[in-house]
Motif scaffolding. Structure first.
Motif, PDB file in Angstrom:
ATOM      1  N   LEU A  56      31.320  16.699  27.635  1.00 19.71           N
ATOM      2  CA  LEU A  56      30.521  15.467  27.654  1.00 19.71           C
ATOM      3  C   LEU A  56      29.079  15.738  27.258  1.00 19.71           C
ATOM      4  O   LEU A  56      28.466  14.958  26.521  1.00 19.71           O
ATOM      5  N   GLY A  57      28.538  16.851  27.754  1.00 17.66           N
ATOM      6  CA  GLY A  57      27.162  17.222  27.400  1.00 17.66           C
ATOM      7  C   GLY A  57      27.012  17.448  25.914  1.00 17.66           C
ATOM      8  O   GLY A  57      26.032  17.001  25.298  1.00 17.66           O
ATOM      9  N   ASP A  58      27.966  18.138  25.309  1.00 19.62           N
ATOM     10  CA  ASP A  58      27.904  18.394  23.872  1.00 19.62           C
ATOM     11  C   ASP A  58      28.149  17.116  23.065  1.00 19.62           C
ATOM     12  O   ASP A  58      27.596  16.945  21.976  1.00 19.62           O
ATOM     13  N   HIS A  59      28.976  16.238  23.589  1.00 24.24           N
ATOM     14  CA  HIS A  59      29.181  14.941  22.942  1.00 24.24           C
ATOM     15  C   HIS A  59      27.865  14.162  22.914  1.00 24.24           C
ATOM     16  O   HIS A  59      27.511  13.552  21.890  1.00 24.24           O
ATOM     17  N   LEU A  60      27.136  14.207  24.009  1.00 23.46           N
ATOM     18  CA  LEU A  60      25.837  13.535  24.083  1.00 23.46           C
ATOM     19  C   LEU A  60      24.870  14.134  23.063  1.00 23.46           C
ATOM     20  O   LEU A  60      24.139  13.412  22.372  1.00 23.46           O
ATOM     21  N   LYS A  61      24.883  15.463  22.930  1.00 22.72           N
ATOM     22  CA  LYS A  61      24.018  16.137  21.946  1.00 22.72           C
ATOM     23  C   LYS A  61      24.376  15.701  20.532  1.00 22.72           C
ATOM     24  O   LYS A  61      23.489  15.495  19.689  1.00 22.72           O
ATOM     25  N   SER A 120      37.389   6.198  26.719  1.00 23.90           N
ATOM     26  CA  SER A 120      36.431   6.502  25.654  1.00 23.90           C
ATOM     27  C   SER A 120      35.913   7.927  25.763  1.00 23.90           C
ATOM     28  O   SER A 120      35.849   8.658  24.760  1.00 23.90           O
ATOM     29  N   CYS A 121      35.545   8.329  26.970  1.00 21.07           N
ATOM     30  CA  CYS A 121      35.010   9.684  27.149  1.00 21.07           C
ATOM     31  C   CYS A 121      36.051  10.741  26.814  1.00 21.07           C
ATOM     32  O   CYS A 121      35.760  11.726  26.128  1.00 21.07           O
ATOM     33  N   VAL A 122      37.280  10.543  27.269  1.00 22.99           N
ATOM     34  CA  VAL A 122      38.338  11.533  27.026  1.00 22.99           C
ATOM     35  C   VAL A 122      38.649  11.649  25.531  1.00 22.99           C
ATOM     36  O   VAL A 122      38.778  12.755  24.996  1.00 22.99           O
ATOM     37  N   PHE A 123      38.744  10.522  24.837  1.00 20.02           N
ATOM     38  CA  PHE A 123      39.093  10.566  23.423  1.00 20.02           C
ATOM     39  C   PHE A 123      37.933  11.017  22.544  1.00 20.02           C
ATOM     40  O   PHE A 123      38.129  11.781  21.594  1.00 20.02           O
ATOM     41  N   GLN A 124      36.717  10.563  22.836  1.00 19.81           N
ATOM     42  CA  GLN A 124      35.606  10.837  21.937  1.00 19.81           C
ATOM     43  C   GLN A 124      35.125  12.282  21.979  1.00 19.81           C
ATOM     44  O   GLN A 124      34.628  12.802  20.978  1.00 19.81           O
ATOM     45  N   TYR A 127      22.631   3.913  24.856  1.00 14.87           N
ATOM     46  CA  TYR A 127      23.366   2.654  25.007  1.00 14.87           C
ATOM     47  C   TYR A 127      24.855   2.782  24.713  1.00 14.87           C
ATOM     48  O   TYR A 127      25.620   1.853  24.966  1.00 14.87           O
ATOM     49  N   VAL A 128      25.313   3.929  24.198  1.00 15.95           N
ATOM     50  CA  VAL A 128      26.729   4.073  23.865  1.00 15.95           C
ATOM     51  C   VAL A 128      27.621   3.919  25.092  1.00 15.95           C
ATOM     52  O   VAL A 128      28.743   3.430  25.008  1.00 15.95           O
ATOM     53  N   TRP A 129      27.097   4.286  26.279  1.00 20.20           N
ATOM     54  CA  TRP A 129      27.904   4.227  27.491  1.00 20.20           C
ATOM     55  C   TRP A 129      28.249   2.795  27.874  1.00 20.20           C
ATOM     56  O   TRP A 129      29.308   2.528  28.435  1.00 20.20           O
ATOM     57  N   PHE A 130      27.338   1.876  27.553  1.00 18.22           N
ATOM     58  CA  PHE A 130      27.636   0.461  27.792  1.00 18.22           C
ATOM     59  C   PHE A 130      28.799   0.022  26.914  1.00 18.22           C
ATOM     60  O   PHE A 130      29.731  -0.653  27.374  1.00 18.22           O
ATOM     61  N   PHE A 131      28.762   0.421  25.639  1.00 17.77           N
ATOM     62  CA  PHE A 131      29.834   0.010  24.730  1.00 17.77           C
ATOM     63  C   PHE A 131      31.143   0.726  25.044  1.00 17.77           C
ATOM     64  O   PHE A 131      32.217   0.166  24.828  1.00 17.77           O
ATOM     65  N   TYR A 132      31.056   1.939  25.569  1.00 21.13           N
ATOM     66  CA  TYR A 132      32.279   2.590  26.046  1.00 21.13           C
ATOM     67  C   TYR A 132      32.880   1.785  27.196  1.00 21.13           C
ATOM     68  O   TYR A 132      34.095   1.616  27.285  1.00 21.13           O
ATOM     69  N   SER A 133      32.010   1.293  28.079  1.00 19.95           N
ATOM     70  CA  SER A 133      32.493   0.580  29.275  1.00 19.95           C
ATOM     71  C   SER A 133      33.150  -0.753  28.938  1.00 19.95           C
ATOM     72  O   SER A 133      34.012  -1.226  29.677  1.00 19.95           O
ATOM     73  N   PHE A 150      25.851  -0.550  14.906  1.00 20.26           N
ATOM     74  CA  PHE A 150      24.928  -0.011  15.903  1.00 20.26           C
ATOM     75  C   PHE A 150      25.388   1.331  16.481  1.00 20.26           C
ATOM     76  O   PHE A 150      24.694   1.917  17.311  1.00 20.26           O
ATOM     77  N   LEU A 151      26.559   1.830  16.046  1.00 21.10           N
ATOM     78  CA  LEU A 151      27.022   3.150  16.464  1.00 21.10           C
ATOM     79  C   LEU A 151      27.295   3.998  15.227  1.00 21.10           C
ATOM     80  O   LEU A 151      27.901   3.527  14.256  1.00 21.10           O
TER      81      LEU A 151
END
Length: 320
Positions: free
Chosen positions: A308-313, A211-215, A126-132, A107-108
């Protein structure tokens, strides 16, 4: 590093010790202490055990080994992490099926070479839920799954070594759950469900931060996802490969960099994993200058928010 180690270990252990003493009777304080411990857990993961397992915390291999066990202290496992991160991720960065940091459940989709499903269209939501919940998955099942997989891959050469690793894995998991969940649940005047919810809030904080820092270091626009030929070779040498598959962020934020273990200098970390992260900000201008001299991309975002914005893109792009 000594100050950071003391700070992060204290931030993790003091709240949990306070909870285990059973002296808290406020629900707000229950959640506050667990959340504080979550930040300490993230700090240990990013700024203490990360260097120690890479062997870059100290010139003493013994001290590196001891501090590497802080990974076990926060519920994960140093042996599994070393295979996943040091061996697979650092050797095969952003190579589909070889880099375990981008090998995700169906799913990712973190690579343009991964199979695409319709659900990926919404992964940026939904990726933020799985990061959490990533560290919860980590401490409950992921370490076991990976340990067995690495054995099957031949990365754990003998049955005796695998058996010892499995026994130690189970022991550390039991120890972690004992002081992080069971003792607070026994001694605090709250229902087990409420303590469990507070425990989960700790991991939500840790999971999101880590997750945010590494990804944002690898799942970004402009980052390459090389493929190998039939002989298993890739086009560039290893040093150039690291530059093309890695991105920095927030190079001017000294405090932020200190708090996240220098992981905003991912390029320098990938090129020099055996150097302590406190030196990366001094190395970075040299690496950038040389890379640009030779016409090699040096990927960098000015702020963490921009990254983070570019990661979302990129997550949106991979889902289209």
């Amino acid at each position: 590093m000594k100050l950071k180690t003391a700070l992060m270990l204290s931030l993790f252990l003091i709240p949990l010790t306070t909870l285990s003493l059973g002296i808290i009777n406020s629900t707000g304080m229950l959640f506050t202490l667990y959340i504080l411990s979550g930040f300490g857990m993230a700090g240990i993961g990013m700024g203490v055990m990360h260097d120690a397992i890479h062997g870059s915390y100290s010139k003493s291999s013994k001290l590196n080994k001891i501090l590497g066990y802080t990974m076990n202290l926060i519920g994960a496992n140093a042996t599994v992490w070393k295979l996943q991160h040091n061996v697979l991720h650092h050797t095969y960065t952003n190579i589909q099926e070889s880099d375990d940091d981008i090998n995700m459940p169906f799913f990712l989709r973190f690579s343009p070479h991964a199979k695409k499903y319709k659900i990926h269209k919404f992964q940026f939501i939904y990726v933020w839920f799985f990061y959490s919940i990533s560290t919860i998955a980590w401490i409950t099942m992921k370490d076991f799954v990976r340990l067995f997989r690495y054995r099957n891959m031949g990365m754990i050469p003998s049955k005796a070594e695998f058996r010892d690793s499995l026994i130690k894995l189970i022991f550390w998991k039991i120890l972690y759950y004992t002081y992080a969940l069971i003792l607070p649940a026994v001694f605090l005047p709250f229902s087990f469900g409420l303590v469990l919810l507070a425990f989960l809030s700790m991991h939500i904080v840790t999971g999101l931060v880590i997750s945010c820092v590494f990804q944002v270091a690898h799942i970004m626009p402009g980052i390459e996802y090389p493929t190998s030929n039939e002989e298993g070779e890739i086009e560039n040498n290893w040093l150039v490969h690291q530059l093309l598959t890695t991105s920095n962020f927030s190079p001017k934020s000294k405090l932020f960099s200190w708090l996240i273990g220098g992981l905003n200098y991912q390029i320098e970390h990938h090129l020099f994993p055996n150097i302590c992260h406190v030196h990366y900000r001094h190395i970075s201008p040299i690496v950038k200058d040389i890379a640009l001299q030779y016409g090699i991309a040096y990927n960098e975002k000015s702020t963490f928010v921009e990254a983070l914005g570019d990661h979302l893109k990129m997550l949106k792009t991979l889902g289209k």
